[in-house]
Every structure is written in C-alpha cells, then in structure tokens.
Design a protein around this motif. Structure first.
Motif, PDB file in Angstrom:
ATOM      1  N   TRP A 120      -9.514   9.350   8.670  1.00 45.45           N
ATOM      2  CA  TRP A 120     -10.862   9.605   8.161  1.00 45.45           C
ATOM      3  C   TRP A 120     -10.858  10.812   7.220  1.00 45.45           C
ATOM      4  CZ3 TRP A 120     -14.613  13.247   7.702  1.00 45.45           C
ATOM      5  CH2 TRP A 120     -15.928  12.812   7.451  1.00 45.45           C
ATOM      6  N   ILE A 121     -10.218  11.898   7.615  1.00 49.15           N
ATOM      7  CA  ILE A 121     -10.184  13.108   6.787  1.00 49.15           C
ATOM      8  C   ILE A 121      -9.468  12.830   5.473  1.00 49.15           C
ATOM      9  CG2 ILE A 121      -9.451  15.513   6.667  1.00 49.15           C
ATOM     10  CD1 ILE A 121      -9.457  15.553   9.722  1.00 49.15           C
ATOM     11  N   TYR A 122      -8.342  12.121   5.553  1.00 43.10           N
ATOM     12  CA  TYR A 122      -7.544  11.818   4.363  1.00 43.10           C
ATOM     13  C   TYR A 122      -8.358  11.000   3.362  1.00 43.10           C
ATOM     14  CZ  TYR A 122      -3.643   9.935   1.594  1.00 43.10           C
ATOM     15  OH  TYR A 122      -2.797   9.567   0.576  1.00 43.10           O
ATOM     16  N   THR A 123      -9.068   9.995   3.869  1.00 40.21           N
ATOM     17  CA  THR A 123      -9.884   9.152   2.988  1.00 40.21           C
ATOM     18  C   THR A 123     -11.090   9.913   2.463  1.00 40.21           C
ATOM     19  OG1 THR A 123      -9.225   7.253   4.360  1.00 40.21           O
ATOM     20  CG2 THR A 123     -11.031   6.910   2.797  1.00 40.21           C
ATOM     21  N   TYR A 124     -11.718  10.692   3.328  1.00 40.21           N
ATOM     22  CA  TYR A 124     -12.914  11.453   2.958  1.00 40.21           C
ATOM     23  C   TYR A 124     -12.641  12.413   1.801  1.00 40.21           C
ATOM     24  CZ  TYR A 124     -16.294  15.310   3.391  1.00 40.21           C
ATOM     25  OH  TYR A 124     -17.211  16.295   3.130  1.00 40.21           O
ATOM     26  N   LEU A 125     -11.535  13.150   1.867  1.00 35.09           N
ATOM     27  CA  LEU A 125     -11.223  14.136   0.835  1.00 35.09           C
ATOM     28  C   LEU A 125     -10.838  13.487  -0.495  1.00 35.09           C
ATOM     29  CD1 LEU A 125      -9.245  16.764   2.958  1.00 35.09           C
ATOM     30  CD2 LEU A 125     -11.551  16.986   2.016  1.00 35.09           C
ATOM     31  N   ARG A 126     -10.596  12.191  -0.482  1.00 36.18           N
ATOM     32  CA  ARG A 126     -10.252  11.465  -1.705  1.00 36.18           C
ATOM     33  C   ARG A 126     -11.373  10.532  -2.142  1.00 36.18           C
ATOM     34  NH1 ARG A 126      -6.991   8.237   0.364  1.00 36.18           N
ATOM     35  NH2 ARG A 126      -5.966   7.394  -1.499  1.00 36.18           N
ATOM     36  N   SER A 127     -12.580  10.734  -1.565  1.00 39.42           N
ATOM     37  CA  SER A 127     -13.691   9.816  -1.824  1.00 39.42           C
ATOM     38  C   SER A 127     -14.916  10.486  -2.428  1.00 39.42           C
ATOM     39  CB  SER A 127     -14.089   9.097  -0.519  1.00 39.42           C
ATOM     40  OG  SER A 127     -13.031   8.304  -0.037  1.00 39.42           O
ATOM     41  N   PHE A 128     -14.777  11.693  -2.930  1.00 41.30           N
ATOM     42  CA  PHE A 128     -15.890  12.324  -3.645  1.00 41.30           C
ATOM     43  C   PHE A 128     -16.021  11.695  -5.029  1.00 41.30           C
ATOM     44  CE2 PHE A 128     -15.237  15.639  -0.488  1.00 41.30           C
ATOM     45  CZ  PHE A 128     -16.527  16.089  -0.245  1.00 41.30           C
ATOM     46  N   TYR A 129     -17.259  11.632  -5.513  1.00 41.09           N
ATOM     47  CA  TYR A 129     -17.499  11.131  -6.865  1.00 41.09           C
ATOM     48  C   TYR A 129     -18.759  11.783  -7.429  1.00 41.09           C
ATOM     49  CZ  TYR A 129     -20.916   8.040  -4.565  1.00 41.09           C
ATOM     50  OH  TYR A 129     -21.958   7.545  -3.824  1.00 41.09           O
ATOM     51  N   VAL A 130     -18.859  11.815  -8.730  1.00 39.11           N
ATOM     52  CA  VAL A 130     -19.983  12.453  -9.405  1.00 39.11           C
ATOM     53  C   VAL A 130     -21.281  11.711  -9.088  1.00 39.11           C
ATOM     54  CG1 VAL A 130     -21.014  12.951 -11.655  1.00 39.11           C
ATOM     55  CG2 VAL A 130     -18.572  13.368 -11.273  1.00 39.11           C
ATOM     56  N   ASP A 131     -22.301  12.471  -8.681  1.00 43.52           N
ATOM     57  CA  ASP A 131     -23.628  11.923  -8.402  1.00 43.52           C
ATOM     58  C   ASP A 131     -24.663  12.985  -8.766  1.00 43.52           C
ATOM     59  OD1 ASP A 131     -25.982  10.850  -7.503  1.00 43.52           O
ATOM     60  OD2 ASP A 131     -25.277  10.387  -5.483  1.00 43.52           O
ATOM     61  N   PRO A 132     -25.255  12.907  -9.950  1.00 40.31           N
ATOM     62  CA  PRO A 132     -26.199  13.939 -10.406  1.00 40.31           C
ATOM     63  C   PRO A 132     -27.435  14.095  -9.517  1.00 40.31           C
ATOM     64  CG  PRO A 132     -25.510  12.520 -12.223  1.00 40.31           C
ATOM     65  CD  PRO A 132     -25.040  11.872 -10.966  1.00 40.31           C
ATOM     66  N   THR A 133     -27.704  13.110  -8.656  1.00 43.65           N
ATOM     67  CA  THR A 133     -28.891  13.193  -7.803  1.00 43.65           C
ATOM     68  C   THR A 133     -28.681  14.096  -6.599  1.00 43.65           C
ATOM     69  OG1 THR A 133     -28.274  11.286  -6.413  1.00 43.65           O
ATOM     70  CG2 THR A 133     -29.482  10.838  -8.459  1.00 43.65           C
ATOM     71  N   ARG A 134     -27.438  14.458  -6.321  1.00 43.30           N
ATOM     72  CA  ARG A 134     -27.140  15.280  -5.148  1.00 43.30           C
ATOM     73  C   ARG A 134     -27.173  16.767  -5.511  1.00 43.30           C
ATOM     74  NH1 ARG A 134     -28.457  14.113  -1.014  1.00 43.30           N
ATOM     75  NH2 ARG A 134     -26.885  15.395   0.016  1.00 43.30           N
ATOM     76  N   PRO A 135     -27.497  17.642  -4.539  1.00 44.33           N
ATOM     77  CA  PRO A 135     -27.631  19.080  -4.822  1.00 44.33           C
ATOM     78  C   PRO A 135     -26.380  19.699  -5.451  1.00 44.33           C
ATOM     79  CG  PRO A 135     -28.547  18.567  -2.667  1.00 44.33           C
ATOM     80  CD  PRO A 135     -27.887  17.314  -3.159  1.00 44.33           C
ATOM     81  N   PHE A 136     -25.190  19.273  -5.014  1.00 44.79           N
ATOM     82  CA  PHE A 136     -23.952  19.829  -5.555  1.00 44.79           C
ATOM     83  C   PHE A 136     -23.330  18.930  -6.621  1.00 44.79           C
ATOM     84  CE2 PHE A 136     -24.246  21.831  -1.333  1.00 44.79           C
ATOM     85  CZ  PHE A 136     -24.189  23.165  -1.709  1.00 44.79           C
ATOM     86  N   GLY A 137     -24.054  17.895  -7.031  1.00 43.27           N
ATOM     87  CA  GLY A 137     -23.586  17.039  -8.113  1.00 43.27           C
ATOM     88  C   GLY A 137     -22.542  16.022  -7.718  1.00 43.27           C
ATOM     89  N   VAL A 138     -22.256  15.901  -6.413  1.00 41.86           N
ATOM     90  CA  VAL A 138     -21.266  14.924  -5.954  1.00 41.86           C
ATOM     91  C   VAL A 138     -21.762  14.236  -4.688  1.00 41.86           C
ATOM     92  CG1 VAL A 138     -19.234  16.046  -6.946  1.00 41.86           C
ATOM     93  CG2 VAL A 138     -20.018  16.714  -4.660  1.00 41.86           C
TER      94      VAL A 138
END
Length: 244
Positions: A120-138
């Motif tokens: 889960w951790i391995y996949t999670y850390l490789r699953s961020f993507y740009v999302d301008p609607t989120r507070p941190f942009g991802v």
C-alpha cells in the motif's frame, strides 16, 4: 477487553481499505537484509518526511546501529532537530499548528508498514497526480482527497494522470488509469521507484526492527523441536519396549 475491542475497531477500516480489491496495489519487493537500501531509505525519510512525520518509537542511535551508520555521521547528517543521538525520533512541529495547516496532525510513521502494508505504501507514494482543486495542488489515486502534499515531487517530477469516465445510473465518475511524470524531476521513473522502495524498506524495518532476528531464532526453535521430538519418540519406545 474493551480496550482490545476498541483498538481492533479503530484499525479495521485501515486494514480493510489496504487489502480490498478497490485499488490495485503494486508489489513492494523490499529486502530487509539490504543495508545499503535501508541507509538510502532513512536518508530519504529524514530529508523529505521527518519535517512533518515523527517516528517517536524509534531512537536515532538504534537506527544507526541496526543500519550500520556511524553515530557521528548520523548525528551530523540526519538529525535536524538538535536532538541527542539517544533520543526518540520526534519532530519539532507543534501538533496544534500541524492540525491547522493540514486539517489533522500528520500521523506517526513508526508502525505504518504494519497498519497499511508495504504494498500500500509503495503504491501510494507513486500515485500522486496534479489536481488544481485540492489545497496542495495534488491528489492521490490510492488515497483520494488526501490532505498531504507530494513531498517527493522534486525527485519524481510533476505527475499527471489519465482518466477514464464511467457512468453508473446516470452519474459520471472518473477513474485514474495511469500516472506519468512530466520528466522535470531529479530522477527518471526507474530511479524514483527504487527510491520509494528504499523508503518502504526502511518503514518496514522501523515497524519491527527485530524481524530478521525473530525469524532466525524461529529456525533454531523449530530445529530444537524436531530434535526434541526424535528423542521423545525414542524414549517412548524404550519405556514401552517390555510392555508389548
């Protein structure tokens, strides 16, 4: 008993989420015997994670000893809070401020590998993507709407997702099908995956520092039981030899 039931109920949602088929999890091929990987992992953790996440059940000198890092080198390069080498790996960020900035205090990561699992951790850390609607942009495909910035973005580069649209009962929803970096990071895809794996390796070690020792001791115990069983059978035959 009430405390045990409460603890089980508290952890159950995380465990169920981590093991359901809702999200495909990539296999984390970590190796706790690889000291070089563990050293790279603790370096990544201290430089990119320890600013927000504590590891308050570990001590700097214990990590240094287990991972083969000289204490002086650990103190000079990986202790950023001014703590002594024998102190617990806590952070200097006040919990109240952390809750204000992130919506909730960032969790301690000492046992995260046991709660979430390495895959889960391995996949999670490789699953961020740009999302301008989120507070941190991802955003994150494994943990949607997570309140965490992509702290490893300087290494990976800007990750962008491709979506497929599903319609169920007239309601449209989007699902992430792939995530690809723009290539503007310090590492290529293979190097980034290896860095994440090293970090996961360290987190797995941290969750149970004596795992390898326990497994080695287990083989000795099993060997003793086998030998003891043989002697027990021979002794039983000796005692019952004149009875038949």
């Amino acid at each position: 008993m009430k405390r045990i039931i409460f603890a089980v109920l508290t952890l159950l949602p995380s465990l169920v989420f981590a093991n359901t088929g809702a999200v495909h999890l990539d296999k984390a091929e970590y190796d706790l015997s690889d000291k070089a990987s563990l050293q790279r992992g603790v370096t990544t953790f201290m430089n990119y994670c320890a600013g927000c996440h504590s590891m308050q059940y570990q001590r700097y000198n214990r990590v240094a000893e287990d991972l083969g890092i000289p204490e002086e080198l650990m103190r000079e390069n990986l202790v950023f809070t001014g703590a002594k080498i024998g102190e617990l790996m806590k952070i200097s960020m006040p919990e109240k401020d952390a809750a204000k900035w992130f919506g909730a205090p960032p969790p301690d990561l000492t046992l995260v590998a046991r709660v979430r699992g390495a895959d889960w951790i391995y996949t999670y850390l490789r699953s961020f993507y740009v999302d301008p609607t989120r507070p941190f942009g991802v955003n994150n495909a494994v943990f949607p709407s997570v309140g965490m910035p992509h702290v490893l973005e300087p290494l990976q580069g800007t990750p962008r997702a491709e979506f497929v649209t599903h319609t169920v009962d007239g309601v449209e929803s989007q699902q992430v099908v792939s995530i690809k970096s723009d290539g503007n990071g310090e590492m290529n895809d293979e190097e980034y995956d290896k860095t994440v794996l090293d970090l996961v390796n360290f987190l797995v070690y941290s969750a149970e520092p004596v795992q390898q020792e326990r497994e080695r001791m287990g083989f000795w115990v099993l060997g003793f039981i086998v030998i003891f069983f043989i002697f027990t059978v021979l002794l039983k035959k000796e005692f019952w030899r004149d009875v038949h």
